[in-house]
Design a protein around this motif. Structure first.
Motif, mmCIF file in Angstrom:
data_model
loop_
_atom_site.group_PDB
_atom_site.id
_atom_site.type_symbol
_atom_site.label_atom_id
_atom_site.label_comp_id
_atom_site.label_asym_id
_atom_site.label_seq_id
_atom_site.Cartn_x
_atom_site.Cartn_y
_atom_site.Cartn_z
ATOM 1 N N GLY A 167 0.823 -1.219 0.000
ATOM 2 C CA GLY A 167 0.000 0.000 0.000
ATOM 3 C C GLY A 167 0.851 1.259 0.000
ATOM 4 N N GLU A 189 1.370 6.576 4.370
ATOM 5 C CA GLU A 189 0.262 7.318 4.966
ATOM 6 C C GLU A 189 0.302 8.788 4.545
ATOM 7 O OE1 GLU A 189 -0.795 4.805 8.924
ATOM 8 O OE2 GLU A 189 0.189 6.735 9.130
ATOM 9 N N GLU A 190 -0.891 9.365 4.413
ATOM 10 C CA GLU A 190 -1.028 10.739 3.953
ATOM 11 C C GLU A 190 -1.122 11.685 5.138
ATOM 12 O OE1 GLU A 190 -4.478 10.618 1.576
ATOM 13 O OE2 GLU A 190 -3.618 9.312 0.049
ATOM 14 N N TYR A 221 3.617 -0.688 10.176
ATOM 15 C CA TYR A 221 2.192 -0.366 10.149
ATOM 16 C C TYR A 221 1.450 -1.301 11.095
ATOM 17 C CZ TYR A 221 2.587 -4.174 6.779
ATOM 18 O OH TYR A 221 2.902 -5.354 6.171
ATOM 19 N N ARG A 229 -5.450 -2.705 7.177
ATOM 20 C CA ARG A 229 -4.678 -1.646 7.807
ATOM 21 C C ARG A 229 -5.381 -0.315 7.586
ATOM 22 N NH1 ARG A 229 0.801 -1.640 4.139
ATOM 23 N NH2 ARG A 229 1.057 0.358 5.203
ATOM 24 N N TYR A 230 -4.843 0.716 8.197
ATOM 25 C CA TYR A 230 -5.465 2.047 8.115
ATOM 26 C C TYR A 230 -5.646 2.464 6.660
ATOM 27 C CZ TYR A 230 -6.184 7.047 9.019
ATOM 28 O OH TYR A 230 -6.710 8.310 9.070
ATOM 29 N N SER A 231 -4.617 2.245 5.835
ATOM 30 C CA SER A 231 -4.680 2.706 4.443
ATOM 31 C C SER A 231 -5.791 2.004 3.664
ATOM 32 C CB SER A 231 -3.328 2.492 3.756
ATOM 33 O OG SER A 231 -2.949 1.130 3.815
ATOM 34 N N ASP A 232 -6.099 0.738 4.004
ATOM 35 C CA ASP A 232 -7.195 0.029 3.333
ATOM 36 C C ASP A 232 -8.535 0.687 3.636
ATOM 37 O OD1 ASP A 232 -5.468 -1.962 2.278
ATOM 38 O OD2 ASP A 232 -5.503 -3.003 4.197
ATOM 39 N N GLU A 256 -8.991 3.740 4.754
ATOM 40 C CA GLU A 256 -9.003 5.113 4.246
ATOM 41 C C GLU A 256 -9.275 5.121 2.742
ATOM 42 O OE1 GLU A 256 -8.221 9.029 3.072
ATOM 43 O OE2 GLU A 256 -7.042 7.334 2.336
ATOM 44 N N ARG A 257 -8.763 4.109 2.029
ATOM 45 C CA ARG A 257 -9.028 3.987 0.597
ATOM 46 C C ARG A 257 -10.511 3.725 0.350
ATOM 47 N NH1 ARG A 257 -5.995 -0.056 -0.262
ATOM 48 N NH2 ARG A 257 -4.115 1.197 -0.211
ATOM 49 N N ARG A 305 -12.361 7.021 0.740
ATOM 50 C CA ARG A 305 -12.187 7.923 -0.403
ATOM 51 C C ARG A 305 -13.050 7.488 -1.588
ATOM 52 N NH1 ARG A 305 -7.384 7.348 -2.289
ATOM 53 N NH2 ARG A 305 -6.196 6.350 -0.634
ATOM 54 N N LYS A 319 -5.351 10.967 10.583
ATOM 55 C CA LYS A 319 -4.000 10.432 10.708
ATOM 56 C C LYS A 319 -3.161 11.325 11.613
ATOM 57 C CE LYS A 319 -3.758 7.830 6.446
ATOM 58 N NZ LYS A 319 -2.952 7.535 5.235
#
Length: 340
Positions: free
Chosen positions: A21, A24-25, A113, A136-139, A141-142, A145, A163
């Motif tokens: 992934g 993080e943003e 992560y 995970r967080y990015s999943d 958050e995706r 979005r 974040k």
């Protein structure tokens, strides 16, 4: 459940569930919700006894105390019976809930992560087949979005944990995020247009379905079967009624793996579920129909079950001009299907 992570949180290494992934943003603006007050409200509903019931005046003799205790027990029994009767008349509605049960810090060559284990449950009834995902967080958050892009109005009031630039791996931060993820998923699933969207449904099982297909394609049926089982349980909870685009794929995976492992009774049961689903919601020219009918007829014959309905359905398709011979098998369709 998330507040328990403060005690249960542990750092360990595990396999990444969804690929490395993107990094993080920068922080988002949404705030977390502190539910400590909600917890106290829940605890305030606990059954308690008044001071009068905790004891009696010292001057009361043994017989008087015994009479009071019997009276108190009678009142309590009546109250419990009334509560039970009321619960039977007004049962708790069954709804989808999400619980983060575990969080693990993962270190690899490229990043550090947290992987969250989220159980999908049906509240209001005994759930005999809980299902879970790892992400995970990015999943998450995706997913947010994508939903905001396609459903901006419905997502306008859906909060998400922001974040942080620092202290991302403390037990307190992970516990708060876990609780916020539960709230986020519950909120999204409560909005029909979001719950039935392909983005929301696919988030829970699409990646795992692709892994299960890859294992099935290479003949690793014993490893693929738990994945197909979890996928099917997720689909039963997420879309319990009606046709879901990937339900037939999951049922095909279950039938094929059980058939290859010679657990024929289980394979026959899943093939029967597929036949019912096909007859209820799918057109006769569906490419899955004939292979499932052939599989169901063969499996029913081998385990001694009635196969006449499937034979009749196959005969009707043949009479209507649909090809029923020399067609791809269920396994061949499963391993060549494009899952997206």
């Amino acid at each position: 459940m998330a507040f328990k992570l403060l005690q249960r949180f542990r750092g360990s290494t595990m396999k990444e569930p969804r690929g490395p992934g993107p990094p993080e943003e920068p922080p988002e603006s949404a705030e977390l919700v502190d539910d400590t007050e909600v917890l106290s409200v829940r605890l305030s509903g606990t059954l308690s006894l008044s001071e009068d019931s905790l004891g009696s005046d010292e001057s009361d003799d043994t017989e008087t105390r015994a009479l009071k205790e019997r009276h108190q027990r009678t009142l309590l029994t009546q109250q419990l019976r009334e509560m039970w009767a009321n619960a039977q008349q007004h049962p708790m509605p069954i709804r989808l809930t999400f619980e983060v049960t575990e969080a693990n810090v993962v270190h690899d060559a490229h990043a550090k992560y947290v992987v969250y284990t989220i159980f999908v449950l049906l509240s209001g009834k005994y759930d005999a087949s809980p299902a879970c995902i790892s992400c995970r967080y990015s999943d998450l958050e995706r997913l947010r979005r994508r939903l905001r892009t396609h459903y901006p109005d419905e997502m306008s009031d859906v909060s998400f944990p922001r974040k942080r630039l620092h202290r991302n791996f403390t037990a307190e931060t992970i516990a708060k995020r876990s609780r916020a993820f539960e709230q986020f998923l519950c909120h999204v699933s409560s909005i029909p247009v979001l719950r039935w969207s392909g983005h929301f449904l696919g988030f829970f099982y699409l990646h795992e379905m692709q892994n299960a297909q890859r294992l099935t394609r290479t003949g690793l049926y014993k490893l693929a079967l738990p994945l197909w089982t979890n996928i099917w349980h997720l689909q039963e909870k997420l879309c319990p009624s009606g046709h879901c685009a990937h339900k037939l794929v999951a049922l095909a995976g279950l039938v094929v793996c059980h058939q290859e492992m010679e657990t024929l009774v289980e394979a026959q049961v899943y093939s029967e579920q597929a036949i019912r689903l096909l007859q209820e919601t799918v057109a006769p020219n569906c490419p899955w129909l004939v292979p499932f009918l052939h599989a169901h007829i063969q499996l029913s014959w081998r385990v001694g079950k009635d196969k006449r309905d499937s034979e009749t359905a196959l005969q009707k398709l043949q009479e209507a001009g649909h090809p029923t011979e020399n067609v791809a098998s269920l396994k061949e369709i499963l391993i060549t299907e494009t899952i997206s």
